[in-house]
Every structure is written in structure tokens, then in C-alpha cells.
Write an enzyme that holds these catalytic residues in place. Structure first.
Site, PDB file in Angstrom:
ATOM      1  N   SER A   1       1.688 -59.591  34.989  1.00  0.00           N
ATOM      2  CA  SER A   1       1.671 -60.420  33.800  1.00  0.00           C
ATOM      3  C   SER A   1       0.465 -60.147  32.896  1.00  0.00           C
ATOM      4  CB  SER A   1       1.664 -61.896  34.217  1.00  0.00           C
ATOM      5  OG  SER A   1       0.459 -62.236  34.893  1.00  0.00           O
TER       6      SER A   1
ATOM      7  N   SER B   1      -0.248 -58.792  39.241  1.00  0.00           N
ATOM      8  CA  SER B   1      -0.387 -58.899  37.790  1.00  0.00           C
ATOM      9  C   SER B   1      -1.560 -58.142  37.191  1.00  0.00           C
ATOM     10  CB  SER B   1      -0.462 -60.376  37.383  1.00  0.00           C
ATOM     11  OG  SER B   1       0.787 -60.996  37.547  1.00  0.00           O
TER      12      SER B   1
ATOM     13  N   LYS C   1      -7.177 -62.319  28.885  1.00  0.00           N
ATOM     14  CA  LYS C   1      -5.801 -62.744  29.126  1.00  0.00           C
ATOM     15  C   LYS C   1      -5.699 -64.210  28.744  1.00  0.00           C
ATOM     16  CE  LYS C   1      -2.341 -62.763  32.886  1.00  0.00           C
ATOM     17  NZ  LYS C   1      -2.088 -62.355  34.285  1.00  0.00           N
TER      18      LYS C   1
END
Length: 599
Positions: free
Chosen positions: A290, A314, A218
């Protein structure tokens, strides 16, 4: 003349700071100060803008308190003398810059004093036996294989890391135009790492089950010399000089970084400066966020595993949406050094994979404290892939299983728990306003991005809707500091309630997106495992964003089939028990191997 104590108060932020000054000689006292007089509040010169009773009357609406007319008059008359100087750190004249790496003085400790610890006494890790499965001829079948299997092929040299890395790089290049899940492809560096891994393994220096395994990060996890953008326009050219702690630990384990994967800007939802990351199972909707890129790329077989982050959903939400297995570790187990800070007391880094055992293989490599993260703590990890699960006590909340967001898949999962010999235990929680805990998240995130907000850098973000970060950061300036402290106390009360719950069970099974438990456990720091449990049909695309009548979501007739998961919540630092139950459920569900069509 030497500054007197009372004169120091006049130029300081707060009178009590005068205690730090050396004692003054009698002849330095000002004429109007009696020797031995203590420092006092409300003696500084007036500073800041003029305020009136009307100012406070309007402000009452923001913090939902009421003052009498006399109270208002007194507050307005004294504000510029007693309180306005508190903002000098930010407004000057003696501004103090706070470095990005500077953590708050207070730290959240999820382990409560006086409670019985169930943290494993020692490290013990037993992975599943080698199935000795032959290497498939089909490259897609290789790409979708779990890390537990890929590592056996790498170790036995049935496949080289270089070939496996090329497979994933080609898939990333081929499918990213559909998914928008890659921010930076790391082709040349990845191939160099893969060749190094092959040379080490050929020379008898096998580092362990992640050696030679390609992975994606990420894009809030620092990687040396590679752009780390936070998915946000103001940071798209940000290139860190060194790896974050987790990236370095994976490099030390021999894993091969192939891509920096997308996240919603500043870790919110699934829209970043390059577009919206899509769900491989349903391209008409976002991947959720996210950790959108890790969810999409892992689900579509573009990486062997990925690292996501969770502050409040997330990892859980994109794992649900994309049908992958996401592990949110106990707060403090995995260090966040070199990762973007959203909320110091809540942020967590964890693996997103296609099987339960894979999450533990990754967790073993990234666990342990780091001096750069004051919230990280020493911990033990006990996991046995062959452990028996009958007799485990699994708590559930009956009312939650009867209403949305629970589905027939959730209810079937509870029945599967019983069939596997685990004991189900009905649980309950007080009907408290758990969403009010978000005062902490909003205040900390606004503090983390204070400079970006006050400089209007947040105006560059693609999403400027009411529920996006720019508006939340600005609104959070008006939260009450007193309410922040009271919410912090409420957080401890909630943690005590969760300690009571876990005194009676080994783990919980819950609807993955049940708002109360998602909020509670992210604030208390309990670990969770979200895993595919079946499939449901949806007649409308789903979104993380508040409904917008001007932009209705796509509808489907007939409905579309998509994966649906459940979440297991564990005791603090007891990820091993959660994973052992998850392994048994994964096998019983029998749905982990199905791939998204077209990928």
C-alpha cells in the site's frame, strides 16, 4: 434496595464481573439466593435476537466445526442467556465507545523469552566517508542523488535546502499527473522549513544528515494542520492537530516535508480516492501497495526519501515493483504514534529510499520508543558503512530459489553473495499453513475499523471487490475468537522456529515476494531490506488485485524491462548487519543508479 450479586449478573456482560462489587450485607440477599453462593454463568435474563438449532447448524459452516443434535439443542436454548450479553459493549444498552488511540491490552513482543539476544549492546553509527563529489549542473541528477550525498552538499552549503526543495516541488508538480502519487502538496510550509534549515546551517547549527532534506510521507502519518486522509474517501477531510511521532522526529532532525503521498485506501494495494498510483517504470500498471506513493515518488526522483508502512508487504511490494530500497524495521523499533492503525501487533513504519545507506540514515532519526505506542521498545542501532562482510552467514531456501516467484536475478544475487566472501547456508522451514496467521490481521483490522464498517462508511471506498477491505472487514466479524487465540499460539510457534533459523545464520536472502517468508516475518517482526538487484522482462502488467476476467491486464509485445529486487531478512533489532550486507551487494549489483525512462 442494594443490588445483589446474582441480580448484578443478570444485568452484566459476564458473571465474573460481580467479583468487582463490594460484599453485600446479609439482609440484601434475595429470597432465592443462598448466602455465600458464588456468581454463575447462564443466569442473566435472555437478550438479543432469537436463535434456533438451524442458526447454529448454518453457523457451523463458517467456523468448520460440527456439533451433535443434542449439542445444537443445548446451545440454541442457552445462547440468549449465556452468550448474547457478551456483545453488549457493541450492541447496548450500555454501549462503550473505544477511542481511536486505544490499543489492545495485549502486545506482541517479537523477542522470545529464553532466546539469546543479538541486539547491539550500544548505539554505533558510522556513515560512509564524504566522496566530495561536485554538485551537478543538471537538476535531475541532483534530484536522484542519494541522501548520503545530498546531505554532504547541504552541509557544505554547495546547495541550499531552499533550492533543493524547489527542485523536488517542481518535479512533484510536473510528474504527479502521470503517477497520481501525491495527495497533498505542502509547498508553502516546505519552503518555510527549508529557509529555516538554511538559516540554522549558516549559523553553525547543523542538526545532522537529514537537515534540509526534502521528504514525503505516506498519507497515514499525521502531520499538524495538513490533511491526513488514509487514501480513503471517509477521511479525505481529516486534519490532525499535531504531528505523529515519526513526522515530529524528522522535523526535529531538520528534514523538510514536501508532500503527503498516496496509499491504497486504508493501507491496501495502490488505488485511492484520487485514482491508481502508477509505476514510473511501467505506467500501464500500478505502483503496488500500500506504500504506492512513497514507492513511485522515490523511484521517480520526486523526493529525497519517503516514509512508508508495512503490515504484510506494503513496503516490500512497492519497493520491488518501483525498484527502490525499502527497509521494514523490527517490530517495536519505530513508534507508530500518530499513524493510522490497521493491525496493532503488526504495523511498522520504515524508510523508502534510492540507496541502502539512506535507509539507515533515516532509521537512525526515527528509532526509539514513544509513550503513545505501547508496542514500541528501547533498542540500539549499530551500523558501520565500512564494515567487512566476508564471513557473514547468509541463509537461503534452495527450493524457493528454483521456482517462482524467484527469477534469474534472485539466483544471480545468491551467487554474488558467495563472490563477496559471505558464506551461504541451506535452510528449511516446516511445511505449515502460514497463511492461517492472517486470522490475526483480519480480526485486528476489522476491530480497528469496526465503526466505519458497521456504519457502512466502508461503502464509500472506491474498491468494493471481494478482496478489498470492505468485504474482508465484514467477513472477519464471523471469525472464531477461539481460533484467534489458537492462531496467536501458532504465531509463537512460528517465532520459535525463526529463532532456530537465526541461531545458524546472520541473515537470510529470499525472493522478495515469496508468500511464506513475507507472511512469517511480518508476524514474527523480523526486519527486512528489499533492494534492486537487476532487471527482468514482463509481458503482462502486474497487479496486487485478484484476477478479474472482465478487466484483463495489459499485455506487451515485445516485453518491457523493469527492475527486480531481492530481500534480506535480519535478526531482531539487527538492521545494521542487514544494511552492511546490503551495501556490499548494492555495489556489486551496480544497478541502483539507473533511472526510470521519462522521469
Amino acid at each position: 434496595m442494594t443490588t445483589s450479586r446474582r441480580e448484578f449478573i443478570a444485568i452484566g456482560s459476564i458473571g465474573l464481573l460481580a467479583n468487582a462489587l463490594p460484599a453485600q450485607a446479609p439482609d440484601t440477599q434475595t429470597p432465592n439466593q443462598t448466602p455465600g453462593a458464588p456468581p454463575a454463568f447462564g443466569t442473566a435474563p435472555a437478550m438479543g435476537p432469537e436463535v434456533s438449532e438451524a442458526t447454529f447448524k448454518e453457523a457451523e459452516k463458517l467456523v468448520q466445526v460440527e456439533m451433535t443434535e443434542k449439542d445444537l439443542e443445548q446451545a440454541a436454548g442457552n445462547w440468549r442467556i449465556s452468550m448474547a450479553s457478551m456483545y453488549e459493549r457493541r450492541t447496548g444498552p450500555r454501549k462503550v465507545a473505544l477511542e481511536e488511540t486505544l490499543a489492545p491490552a495485549t502486545q506482541w513482543n517479537p523477542s522470545l523469552p529464553g532466546t539469546v539476544s543479538v541486539m547491539p549492546a550500544e548505539d554505533r553509527f558510522v556513515r560512509s566517508a564524504d566522496a566530495r563529489a561536485p554538485l551537478p549542473n543538471d537538476e535531475a541528477a541532483i534530484a536522484y542523488a542519494p541522501v548520503a550525498q545530498l546531505s554532504r552538499w547541504i552541509e557544505s552549503r554547495a546547495i541550499t535546502s531552499e533550492r533543493l526543495t524547489e527542485i523536488y516541488l517542481r518535479r512533484l508538480e510536473r510528474f504527479n499527473p502521470q503517477l497520481h502519487c501525491v495527495i497533498t502538496l505542502v509547498r508553502e510550509q516546505a519552503l518555510a522549513q527549508a529557509r529555516k534549515a538554511d538559516a540554522e546551517i549558516a549559523g553553525g547549527r547543523y542538526r545532522g544528515p537529514l537537515h534540509g532534506i526534502p521528504w514525503g510521507a505516506k498519507d497515514l502519518l499525521d502531520s499538524a494542520g495538513i490533511a491526513t486522509t488514509y487514501g480513503a474517501e471517509p477521511f479525505r477531510n481529516r486534519v490532525p492537530a499535531k504531528n505523529g511521532a515519526v513526522a515530529q522526529r524528522l522535523e526535529d532532525a531538520g528534514a523538510v516535508l514536501v508532500a503527503k503521498l498516496s496509499l491504497g485506501a486504508l493501507a491496501l494495494n495502490d488505488i485511492w480516492f484520487g485514482g491508481q498510483t502508477k509505476n514510473p517504470w511501467l505506467l500501464e500498471e500500478g505502483a503496488s501497495g500500500s506504500s504506492a506513493g512513497p514507492g513511485a515518488a522515490t523511484a521517480a526522483g520526486l523526493v529525497a526519501f519517503s516514509i512508508g508502512s508495512e503490515t504484510e508487504g506494503s513496503i516490500t511490494s512497492p519497493s520491488m515493483r518501483c525498484g527502490v530500497t525499502g527497509l521494514r524495521p523490527t517490530f517495536g523499533r519505530v513508534p507508530r504514534t500518530g499513524a493510522m492503525t490497521l493491525c496493532w501487533s503488526m504495523d511498522k513504519l520504515g524508510p523508502m529510499t534510492r540507496s541502502v545507506e539512506d535507509t539507515m540514515l533515516v532509521l537512525q532519526a526515527i528509532s526509539g520508543p514513544d509513550g503513545g505506542d505501547l508496542g514500541s521498545v528501547p533498542s540500539k542501532l549499530a551500523f558501520d558503512a565500512g564494515a567487512s562482510v566476508p564471513g557473514l552467514r547468509v541463509g537461503y531456501f534452495p527450493a524457493w530459489m528454483k521456482e517462482a516467484p524467484a527469477t534469474d536475478v534472485d539466483r544471480a544475487a545468491l551467487e554474488t553473495v558467495k563472490k563477496l566472501g559471505m558464506k551461504t547456508v541451506e535452510m528449511s522451514l516446516p511445511n505449515w499453513p502460514y497463511d492461517s496467521l492472517n486470522v490475526i490481521l483480519f480480526a485486528e483490522s476489522a476491530a480497528a475499523f469496526e465503526e466505519l464498517t458497521l456504519s457502512h462508511g466502508v461503502d464509500q471506498l472506491k474498491m468494493q471487490v471481494p478482496d478489498a477491505w470492505p468485504n474482508t472487514f465484514r467477513q472477519s466479524r464471523f471469525l472464531s475468537a477461539v481460533d484467534f487465540v489458537q492462531t496467536d499460539r501458532f504465531r509463537r510457534k512460528v517465532a520459535q522456529e525463526m529463532a532456530r533459523v537465526f541461531a545458524d545464520v546472520d541473515l537470510l536472502l529470499v525472493p522478495a515476494l515469496r508468500d511464506e517468508i513475507l507472511t512469517i516475518t511480518n508476524f514474527t517482526g523480523h526486519p527486512s531490506l528489499t533492494m534492486r538487484a537487476g532487471f527482468v522482462e514482463v509481458s503482462e502488467a502486474r497487479s496486487d488485485w485478484a484476477p478479474d476476467p472482465k478487466h484483463p491486464l495489459p499485455k506487451f509485445s515485445p516485453p518491457r524491462r523493469v527492475p527486480h529486487g531481492v530481500t534480506l531478512i535480519g535478526r531482531l533489532f539487527d538492521e545494521g548487519t542487514v544494511a552492511q550486507a546490503g551495501l556490499a551487494l548494492e555495489k556489486a549489483f551496480g544497478v541502483a543508479g539507473e533511472r526510470p525512462p521519462g522521469f
